[in-house]
Write an enzyme that holds these catalytic residues in place. Structure first.
Site, mmCIF file in Angstrom:
data_model
loop_
_atom_site.group_PDB
_atom_site.id
_atom_site.type_symbol
_atom_site.label_atom_id
_atom_site.label_comp_id
_atom_site.label_asym_id
_atom_site.label_seq_id
_atom_site.Cartn_x
_atom_site.Cartn_y
_atom_site.Cartn_z
ATOM 1 N N ARG A 175 -10.124 -28.174 -48.879
ATOM 2 C CA ARG A 175 -9.898 -28.103 -47.538
ATOM 3 C C ARG A 175 -8.581 -28.786 -47.067
ATOM 4 O O ARG A 175 -8.036 -29.582 -46.340
ATOM 5 C CB ARG A 175 -10.555 -28.490 -46.421
ATOM 6 N N SER A 225 -16.728 -22.422 -40.333
ATOM 7 C CA SER A 225 -17.561 -23.553 -40.973
ATOM 8 C C SER A 225 -16.620 -24.422 -39.915
ATOM 9 O O SER A 225 -15.816 -25.076 -39.761
ATOM 10 C CB SER A 225 -17.293 -24.004 -42.494
ATOM 11 N N GLU A 296 -14.325 -29.169 -40.526
ATOM 12 C CA GLU A 296 -12.793 -28.174 -40.595
ATOM 13 C C GLU A 296 -12.111 -27.759 -39.645
ATOM 14 O O GLU A 296 -10.469 -27.939 -40.287
ATOM 15 C CB GLU A 296 -14.047 -28.032 -41.617
HETATM 16 C C1 LIG Z 1 -15.708 -15.569 -39.722
HETATM 17 C C2 LIG Z 1 -15.020 -16.622 -41.034
HETATM 18 C C3 LIG Z 1 -14.934 -16.660 -41.940
HETATM 19 C C4 LIG Z 1 -14.201 -17.791 -42.608
HETATM 20 N N1 LIG Z 1 -14.986 -18.277 -43.900
HETATM 21 C C5 LIG Z 1 -13.973 -18.910 -44.437
HETATM 22 C C6 LIG Z 1 -14.054 -19.280 -45.811
HETATM 23 O O1 LIG Z 1 -15.029 -18.860 -46.412
HETATM 24 N N2 LIG Z 1 -13.069 -20.103 -46.535
HETATM 25 C C7 LIG Z 1 -12.601 -21.035 -46.049
HETATM 26 O O2 LIG Z 1 -12.046 -21.815 -46.520
HETATM 27 N N3 LIG Z 1 -11.878 -21.145 -44.783
HETATM 28 C C8 LIG Z 1 -13.487 -19.576 -43.295
HETATM 29 N N4 LIG Z 1 -12.961 -19.685 -42.504
HETATM 30 C C9 LIG Z 1 -11.494 -20.507 -42.053
HETATM 31 C C10 LIG Z 1 -10.065 -20.011 -41.373
HETATM 32 O O3 LIG Z 1 -10.787 -19.170 -42.106
HETATM 33 C C11 LIG Z 1 -9.455 -21.123 -42.748
HETATM 34 O O4 LIG Z 1 -9.233 -21.486 -42.862
HETATM 35 C C12 LIG Z 1 -8.203 -20.014 -42.880
HETATM 36 O O5 LIG Z 1 -7.456 -20.070 -44.167
HETATM 37 C C13 LIG Z 1 -6.802 -19.864 -41.605
HETATM 38 O O6 LIG Z 1 -6.290 -19.570 -41.676
HETATM 39 P P1 LIG Z 1 -5.568 -19.457 -40.118
HETATM 40 O O7 LIG Z 1 -3.891 -18.519 -40.099
HETATM 41 O O8 LIG Z 1 -6.407 -18.761 -39.097
HETATM 42 O O9 LIG Z 1 -4.847 -20.863 -40.073
HETATM 43 P P2 LIG Z 1 -5.130 -21.683 -38.743
HETATM 44 O O10 LIG Z 1 -6.820 -21.646 -37.707
HETATM 45 O O11 LIG Z 1 -4.474 -20.584 -37.595
HETATM 46 O O12 LIG Z 1 -4.524 -22.876 -38.738
HETATM 47 C C14 LIG Z 1 -5.500 -23.667 -39.154
HETATM 48 C C15 LIG Z 1 -4.603 -24.887 -39.916
HETATM 49 O O13 LIG Z 1 -3.726 -24.439 -40.558
HETATM 50 C C16 LIG Z 1 -2.402 -24.658 -39.736
HETATM 51 N N5 LIG Z 1 -1.674 -23.408 -40.760
HETATM 52 C C17 LIG Z 1 -1.338 -22.463 -39.844
HETATM 53 N N6 LIG Z 1 -0.997 -21.155 -41.040
HETATM 54 C C18 LIG Z 1 0.070 -22.102 -41.272
HETATM 55 C C19 LIG Z 1 1.660 -22.331 -42.175
HETATM 56 N N7 LIG Z 1 2.234 -21.173 -42.386
HETATM 57 N N8 LIG Z 1 1.919 -23.919 -42.252
HETATM 58 C C20 LIG Z 1 1.390 -24.608 -42.152
HETATM 59 N N9 LIG Z 1 0.458 -24.930 -41.805
HETATM 60 C C21 LIG Z 1 -0.378 -23.834 -40.861
HETATM 61 C C22 LIG Z 1 -2.783 -24.822 -38.417
HETATM 62 O O14 LIG Z 1 -1.831 -25.634 -38.183
HETATM 63 C C23 LIG Z 1 -4.010 -25.783 -37.577
HETATM 64 O O15 LIG Z 1 -3.911 -26.510 -38.615
HETATM 65 C C24 LIG Z 1 -13.304 -18.451 -42.041
HETATM 66 C C25 LIG Z 1 -12.828 -18.595 -40.711
HETATM 67 C C26 LIG Z 1 -14.004 -17.136 -39.917
HETATM 68 C C27 LIG Z 1 -13.216 -17.275 -38.574
#
Ligand SMILES: Cc1cc2nc3c(=O)[nH]c(=O)nc-3n(C[C@H](O)[C@H](O)[C@H](O)COP(=O)(O)OP(=O)(O)OC[C@H]3O[C@@H](n4cnc5c(N)ncnc54)[C@H](O)[C@@H]3O)c2cc1C
Length: 301
Positions: A175, A225, A296
Site C-alpha cells: 500500500r 479496509s 490505510e
Molecule cells: C468496497 C471496497 C473494496 C475495496 N477493496 C480493496 C482491495 O481489495 N484492495 C485495495 O488495495 N483497496 C481496496 N479498496 C480501497 C480503494 O478502492 C483503493 O485504495 C483504490 O485504489 C483507491 O482508488 P481511488 O481512485 O478511489 O482513490 P481515492 O480514494 O480517491 O484516493 C486514495 C489516495 O490516492 C490518492 N490518489 C487518487 N488518485 C490519484 C492520482 N491519480 N495520483 C496520485 N494520487 C492519487 C489520493 O490523494 C488519496 O491519497 C476498497 C474500497 C472499497 C470501498
C-alpha cells in the site's frame, strides 16, 4: 481567498463546488472546490499555481479510500477527467498493454482486460477506485497488486514538472509507492498483462467478485479496509474482532459485523464519528494485542 478566485477565473467550467459526500464512497464530507482536469497541461498548471500560491491541493480518484472532513476542504480538490480518464488495450508480443489515464475507472478497465484475454487484473474487478488511485496506493488483493503490472507511469509533480517513471522506479511496497512520498499525481499508466484463456480469466474474476460479496459489507457506504495489515501481524479484521470491536458504533458509523476492518455508514455518519471510532478501535487493539494499527484510509481535510 483571492487565489481561489484566480483559479476559478483561469479554469472556468472545469471548476465546481461539490459536496464531498457525493464524491466519496463513504458518502461523508462537506463542500470542496473541485477542478476536473482533462489533460496533463491543465493538471501541471493547476498544481504549480496552487503550490506557488500556497493553496492546499488534494487529488481525488473515486474517493474509495478517503475520509473527507465534515467542514469540507479549504483548498482545491483535483480530479482527472476527459483524456486522463480513458483507457485502451492492444496486443504486444504474447501479451497486452493497457494505456490508461490516472482517472480511468479501475473496475471497468479490469473488466475490459479480462474480456480481452489479458491476465493479471482479475483481482481489481471489485476495487471501486481509479487507475491513478490504485497505483498511488499500490492497491492489491488475492495475491495480486498494481506493482505486478506497471511498466511506466507518467506523473506530475507539485511544481508542475512531468516525469516518466519505469515500474522499478515507482518504489512500490505494501500500500505504498513513491507517489505518496513525492506528492506526485499519477496522470497516466502503462500496464503489461500476459495473454491467458478468456474463459478461465472470466471465471476467476467472477469467483473473486463472489468472494467479496460474501466477505465484505458492500450494501452500505464504506471505504474498504480502514487499517493496514501490520508487518508480520495477523490481519486487522481478526485483531479488531478479538478486541470486541464488531458492531461498535459512534453515531451512524459502525464497525461492520461482516468484516471488522470495514466501517460502514448507517445513514448520516459524520467524519468526526468515523474518526472517534477509528481511535476507539486502535486503542482496543493496542490494549488487547499490543499492536498499533495504522490507517490505510487517507484524510481529505
Ligand atoms: C468496497 C471496497 C473494496 C475495496 N477493496 C480493496 C482491495 O481489495 N484492495 C485495495 O488495495 N483497496 C481496496 N479498496 C480501497 C480503494 O478502492 C483503493 O485504495 C483504490 O485504489 C483507491 O482508488 P481511488 O481512485 O478511489 O482513490 P481515492 O480514494 O480517491 O484516493 C486514495 C489516495 O490516492 C490518492 N490518489 C487518487 N488518485 C490519484 C492520482 N491519480 N495520483 C496520485 N494520487 C492519487 C489520493 O490523494 C488519496 O491519497 C476498497 C474500497 C472499497 C470501498
Amino acid at each position: 481567498m483571492r487565489v481561489l478566485q484566480e483559479i476559478k477565473d483561469r479554469f472556468g467550467s472545469m471548476v465546481s463546488t461539490v459536496p464531498l459526500r457525493d464524491a466519496t464512497t463513504w458518502r461523508i464530507g462537506g463542500p470542496g472546490l473541485v477542478l476536473d482536469l482533462p489533460g496533463v497541461d491543465a493538471l501541471a498548471e493547476a498544481l504549480s499555481l496552487a503550490e506557488s500560491t500556497g493553496v492546499p491541493w488534494f487529488v481525488l480518484g473515486r474517493g474509495s479510500n478517503v475520509l473527507a472532513a465534515d467542514e469540507g476542504y479549504d483548498g482545491i480538490v483535483v480530479r482527472l477527467s476527459g483524456r486522463l480518464a480513458g483507457y485502451s488495450i492492444r496486443r504486444r508480443g504474447r501479451g497486452y498493454v493497457m494505456q490508461a489515464g490516472g482517472g480511468a475507472p479501475l473496475p471497468s478497465a479490469a473488466g475490459a482486460a479480462c474480456m480481452a484475454g489479458a491476465t493479471g487484473l482479475e483481482f481489481a474487478c471489485g476495487i471501486p477506485g481509479t487507475i491513478g488511485g490504485a497505483v498511488f496506493m499500490n492497491a492489491g488483493a488475492y495475491g495480486g497488486s498494481m506493482s505486478d503490472l506497471v511498466i511506466v507511469v507518467t506523473a506530475v509533480g507539485p511544481d508542475g514538472s512531468v516525469v516518466r517513471l519505469d515500474g522499478v522506479d515507482c518504489g512500490f511496497g505494501y500500500r505504498d509507492s513513491v507517489f505518496q512520498r513525492r506528492r506526485m499525481v499519477v496522470a497516466g499508466v502503462e500496464l503489461y498483462m500476459p495473454e491467458g484463456d478468456v474463459f478461465d480469466i472470466k471465471r476467476e474474476a467472477s469467483r473473486l467478485l463472489d468472494e467479496r460479496r460474501h466477505k465484505y459489507p458492500l450494501d452500505l457506504p464504506n471505504a474498504g479496509s480502514v487499517f493496514k495489515r501490520p508487518p508480520d501481524g495477523p490481519p486487522p479484521g481478526r485483531l479488531l474482532e478479538d478486541a470486541g470491536m464488531k458492531g461498535v458504533r459512534e453515531g451512524d458509523a459502525e464497525v461492520s459485523r461482516v468484516h471488522a476492518n470495514f466501517i460502514i455508514n448507517r445513514g448520516r455518519a459524520t467524519a468526526a464519528e468515523v474518526r472517534r471510532l477509528i481511535e476507539r478501535a486502535r486503542k482496543a487493539v493496542l490494549k488487547r494485542s499490543g499492536i498499533s494499527l495504522e490507517e490505510e484510509i487517507r484524510y481529505l481535510g
